[in-house]
Design a protein around this motif. Structure first.
Motif, mmCIF file in Angstrom:
data_model
loop_
_atom_site.group_PDB
_atom_site.id
_atom_site.type_symbol
_atom_site.label_atom_id
_atom_site.label_comp_id
_atom_site.label_asym_id
_atom_site.label_seq_id
_atom_site.Cartn_x
_atom_site.Cartn_y
_atom_site.Cartn_z
ATOM 1 N N LYS A 1 -34.264 18.310 -47.007
ATOM 2 C CA LYS A 1 -34.880 17.093 -47.049
ATOM 3 C C LYS A 1 -35.210 16.581 -45.881
ATOM 4 N N MET A 2 -36.361 15.916 -45.793
ATOM 5 C CA MET A 2 -36.963 15.456 -44.677
ATOM 6 C C MET A 2 -37.282 14.013 -44.958
ATOM 7 N N SER A 3 -37.189 13.357 -43.869
ATOM 8 C CA SER A 3 -37.680 11.858 -43.942
ATOM 9 C C SER A 3 -39.120 11.613 -43.362
ATOM 10 N N ASP A 4 -39.789 10.668 -43.590
ATOM 11 C CA ASP A 4 -41.258 10.395 -42.917
ATOM 12 C C ASP A 4 -41.527 9.173 -42.412
ATOM 13 N N TRP A 5 -42.330 9.218 -41.453
ATOM 14 C CA TRP A 5 -42.680 7.975 -40.696
ATOM 15 C C TRP A 5 -44.257 8.121 -40.329
ATOM 16 N N SER A 6 -44.850 7.017 -40.147
ATOM 17 C CA SER A 6 -46.435 7.104 -39.881
ATOM 18 C C SER A 6 -46.923 6.014 -39.169
ATOM 19 N N ARG A 7 -48.060 6.303 -38.342
ATOM 20 C CA ARG A 7 -48.611 5.133 -37.704
ATOM 21 C C ARG A 7 -50.069 5.344 -37.797
ATOM 22 N N LEU A 8 -50.775 4.088 -37.433
ATOM 23 C CA LEU A 8 -52.230 4.016 -37.344
ATOM 24 C C LEU A 8 -52.528 4.835 -35.982
ATOM 25 N N ALA A 9 -53.540 5.978 -36.137
ATOM 26 C CA ALA A 9 -54.007 6.361 -34.727
ATOM 27 C C ALA A 9 -54.967 5.423 -34.126
ATOM 28 N N ASP A 10 -55.376 5.713 -32.859
ATOM 29 C CA ASP A 10 -56.398 5.041 -32.512
ATOM 30 C C ASP A 10 -57.733 5.379 -33.118
ATOM 31 N N ASN A 11 -58.032 6.357 -33.739
ATOM 32 C CA ASN A 11 -59.306 6.861 -34.547
ATOM 33 C C ASN A 11 -59.214 6.384 -35.800
ATOM 34 N N GLY A 12 -58.179 5.512 -36.250
ATOM 35 C CA GLY A 12 -58.200 5.037 -37.578
ATOM 36 C C GLY A 12 -57.589 5.717 -38.656
ATOM 37 N N ASN A 13 -57.211 7.133 -38.104
ATOM 38 C CA ASN A 13 -56.544 8.007 -39.187
ATOM 39 C C ASN A 13 -55.032 7.687 -39.173
ATOM 40 N N THR A 14 -54.504 8.061 -40.255
ATOM 41 C CA THR A 14 -52.708 8.052 -40.449
ATOM 42 C C THR A 14 -52.511 8.990 -40.009
ATOM 43 N N ASN A 15 -51.353 8.815 -38.884
ATOM 44 C CA ASN A 15 -50.559 10.057 -38.462
ATOM 45 C C ASN A 15 -49.351 9.870 -38.873
ATOM 46 N N GLY A 16 -48.954 10.911 -39.961
ATOM 47 C CA GLY A 16 -47.657 10.930 -40.488
ATOM 48 C C GLY A 16 -46.628 11.989 -39.884
ATOM 49 N N ALA A 17 -45.359 11.603 -39.980
ATOM 50 C CA ALA A 17 -44.518 12.701 -39.306
ATOM 51 C C ALA A 17 -43.396 12.995 -40.388
ATOM 52 N N LYS A 18 -42.908 14.245 -40.447
ATOM 53 C CA LYS A 18 -41.823 14.673 -41.359
ATOM 54 C C LYS A 18 -40.799 14.829 -40.088
ATOM 55 N N PHE A 19 -39.493 14.632 -40.382
ATOM 56 C CA PHE A 19 -38.398 14.926 -39.546
ATOM 57 C C PHE A 19 -37.063 14.858 -40.274
ATOM 58 N N CYS A 20 -36.177 15.632 -39.314
ATOM 59 C CA CYS A 20 -34.786 15.953 -40.349
ATOM 60 C C CYS A 20 -34.077 14.233 -40.100
ATOM 61 N N PRO A 21 -33.618 13.981 -41.147
ATOM 62 C CA PRO A 21 -32.748 12.699 -41.173
ATOM 63 C C PRO A 21 -31.512 12.953 -40.699
ATOM 64 N N GLY A 22 -31.059 14.053 -40.412
ATOM 65 C CA GLY A 22 -29.567 14.469 -39.786
ATOM 66 C C GLY A 22 -29.667 14.195 -38.301
ATOM 67 N N CYS A 23 -30.525 14.908 -37.681
ATOM 68 C CA CYS A 23 -30.621 15.070 -36.206
ATOM 69 C C CYS A 23 -32.018 14.337 -35.671
ATOM 70 N N GLY A 24 -32.923 13.914 -36.306
ATOM 71 C CA GLY A 24 -33.999 13.292 -36.044
ATOM 72 C C GLY A 24 -34.981 14.156 -35.551
ATOM 73 N N ASN A 25 -34.851 15.518 -35.472
ATOM 74 C CA ASN A 25 -35.883 16.435 -34.837
ATOM 75 C C ASN A 25 -37.106 16.360 -35.731
ATOM 76 N N ARG A 26 -38.307 16.203 -34.999
ATOM 77 C CA ARG A 26 -39.743 16.124 -35.689
ATOM 78 C C ARG A 26 -39.991 17.877 -36.238
ATOM 79 N N ILE A 27 -40.529 17.880 -37.302
ATOM 80 C CA ILE A 27 -40.810 19.142 -37.725
ATOM 81 C C ILE A 27 -42.313 19.446 -37.672
ATOM 82 N N TYR A 28 -42.995 18.423 -38.323
ATOM 83 C CA TYR A 28 -44.564 18.475 -38.484
ATOM 84 C C TYR A 28 -45.151 17.146 -38.670
#
Length: 139
Positions: free
Chosen positions: A60-87
């Motif tokens: 299971k991965m958690s996700d987070w996103s932010r709006l990039a400077d160019n207007g694109n969405t930059n989403g992230a998947k990470f481990c909910p246990g250790c917080g390590n970004r995966i992609y």
């Protein structure tokens, strides 16, 4: 350097999220933007662009996103246990992901083919002369 054998296994720090990469990345970029500096707590972050059909995740991965400077969405998947970004991912391009390749067991694939967002790079870091570099996002 010896030949890289696929698949290559990868995981987060705690092992709750694992994956296999079945093919070489399409490209590997060293990103010098301030957001990547914050993410990596270093001068830049390494990203390997891969086809979603070339990778398989477990856990299971958690996700987070932010709006990039160019207007694109930059989403992230990470481990909910250790917080390590995966992609990272852009929902507008669902066939590609931006893998954080330091999570691979065999890190020989981490051979940057370009440096991006060099307009925000740390002043002390000297860019290699044999690789393309871009002041902003080239694609």
């Amino acid at each position: 350097m010896s030949e890289i054998n696929y698949p290559i296994k990868g995981s987060c720090q705690c092992g709750q999220v694992t994956y296999q990469l079945f093919a070489a990345p399409l490209m590997v970029a060293a990103c010098h933007c301030r957001q990547c500096q914050k993410l990596s707590t270093s001068a830049f972050s390494i990203t390997a662009v891969v086809n979603v059909t070339d990778i398989e995740f477990s856990g299971k991965m958690s996700d987070w996103s932010r709006l990039a400077d160019n207007g694109n969405t930059n989403g992230a998947k990470f481990c909910p246990g250790c917080g390590n970004r995966i992609y990272h991912f852009n929902p507008s391009y669902p066939d590609k992901i931006k893998l954080k390749p330091s999570t691979l067991e065999d890190t020989r694939v981490i051979q940057p083919s370009m440096h991006i967002w060099t307009s925000e790079k740390q002043a002390w870091f000297k860019l290699p002369k044999d690789l393309p570099s871009y002041e902003k996002q080239p694609f």
